[in-house]
Design an enzyme around this catalytic site. Sequence first.
Site, PDB file in Angstrom:
ATOM      1  N   ASN A  86       0.795  -1.221   0.000  1.00 10.48           N
ATOM      2  CA  ASN A  86       0.000   0.000   0.000  1.00 10.48           C
ATOM      3  C   ASN A  86       0.833   1.279   0.000  1.00 10.48           C
ATOM      4  O   ASN A  86       0.383   2.310  -0.469  1.00 10.48           O
ATOM      5  CB  ASN A  86      -0.930  -0.013   1.227  1.00 10.48           C
ATOM      6  CG  ASN A  86      -1.556   1.332   1.500  1.00 10.48           C
ATOM      7  OD1 ASN A  86      -2.392   1.810   0.736  1.00 10.48           O
ATOM      8  ND2 ASN A  86      -1.137   1.969   2.585  1.00 10.48           N
ATOM      9  N   SER A 139      -3.588   2.856  -8.449  1.00 11.35           N
ATOM     10  CA  SER A 139      -4.334   4.112  -8.517  1.00 11.35           C
ATOM     11  C   SER A 139      -5.018   4.155  -9.864  1.00 11.35           C
ATOM     12  O   SER A 139      -4.607   3.468 -10.811  1.00 11.35           O
ATOM     13  CB  SER A 139      -3.383   5.304  -8.375  1.00 11.35           C
ATOM     14  OG  SER A 139      -4.014   6.521  -8.753  1.00 11.35           O
ATOM     15  N   TYR A 152       4.410   9.823 -11.487  1.00 12.30           N
ATOM     16  CA  TYR A 152       3.415   9.067 -10.718  1.00 12.30           C
ATOM     17  C   TYR A 152       2.711   8.053 -11.618  1.00 12.30           C
ATOM     18  O   TYR A 152       2.543   6.887 -11.247  1.00 12.30           O
ATOM     19  CB  TYR A 152       2.407  10.032 -10.091  1.00 12.30           C
ATOM     20  CG  TYR A 152       1.443   9.375  -9.138  1.00 12.30           C
ATOM     21  CD1 TYR A 152       1.886   8.849  -7.932  1.00 12.30           C
ATOM     22  CD2 TYR A 152       0.093   9.280  -9.445  1.00 12.30           C
ATOM     23  CE1 TYR A 152       1.005   8.242  -7.048  1.00 12.30           C
ATOM     24  CE2 TYR A 152      -0.795   8.685  -8.570  1.00 12.30           C
ATOM     25  CZ  TYR A 152      -0.353   8.161  -7.375  1.00 12.30           C
ATOM     26  OH  TYR A 152      -1.227   7.562  -6.498  1.00 12.30           O
ATOM     27  N   ALA A 154       3.881   6.704 -14.356  1.00  8.00           N
ATOM     28  CA  ALA A 154       4.829   5.640 -14.707  1.00  8.00           C
ATOM     29  C   ALA A 154       4.928   4.606 -13.590  1.00  8.00           C
ATOM     30  O   ALA A 154       4.941   3.389 -13.846  1.00  8.00           O
ATOM     31  CB  ALA A 154       6.202   6.234 -15.000  1.00  8.00           C
TER      32      ALA A 154
END
Length: 239
Positions: A86, A139, A152, A154
């Site tokens: 996480n 995400s 982010y 990538a």
Amino acid sequence: MQLSSKIAIVTGASSGIGSRFSKDLVDKGATVYGLARSEDKLKSIQTELGKNFIPVVLDITDHEAIKKWVDITFDEDKLPDILINNAGLGLFGDVDELPLKDWDTMINTNLNGFFYMTRQVVPLMKKNEDVCHIVNIASIAGKIGNPQMSGYNASKFGVRGFSESLFKELRYDGIKVTCFYPGSIATKFFENAQGMETHPNMMQPEDVSKLLINVLETSDNFLINEITMRPLNPKPPES
């Protein structure tokens, strides 16, 4: 999976959805090793959740530290059942202005950290006679690219590919792999990354965690390999 008496590892456990995952797993009777860099925050969570939450101060970008912790924590008689990858962060900016340090930090935390932890835990899960489960928190940015988010994106697209490969690789070893693709959640992520305040229309950590519990509790031969979740109306109420 019956969660009572299971052993779970949760990275990024000191705040946000990681702390909520830990709470709900402990409430279900699991023992949770909560990993993060902030000792004070982890101890505060342990005070709230009790002895079944075990704080572990660890930097997931340090492979040798992870290996050392895994080696001294687990053995043939004590095997992990659940891994929740996480921990993550976002640092945004135009590609020609994004500092190299920010790119490296995101790749090391959001992608390399997942690999380092999984690499050490999978051999133990393969020894576990029970079905195990790895959940990778990516995400919606792992599916959709946006300006000022190249680093982010990538890292999260990387988690997507990593998870897709893992689920096909590990299914015959009795290890489920699920990748979550959440949209905006009301945590400090946006405040830390963009200085943006949370609002009531964002998804709530407790709802995301409830979904996690439902996925973990599916029957052994039932696999959900990916889930995309979004707020119905992502705009702030005043909009």
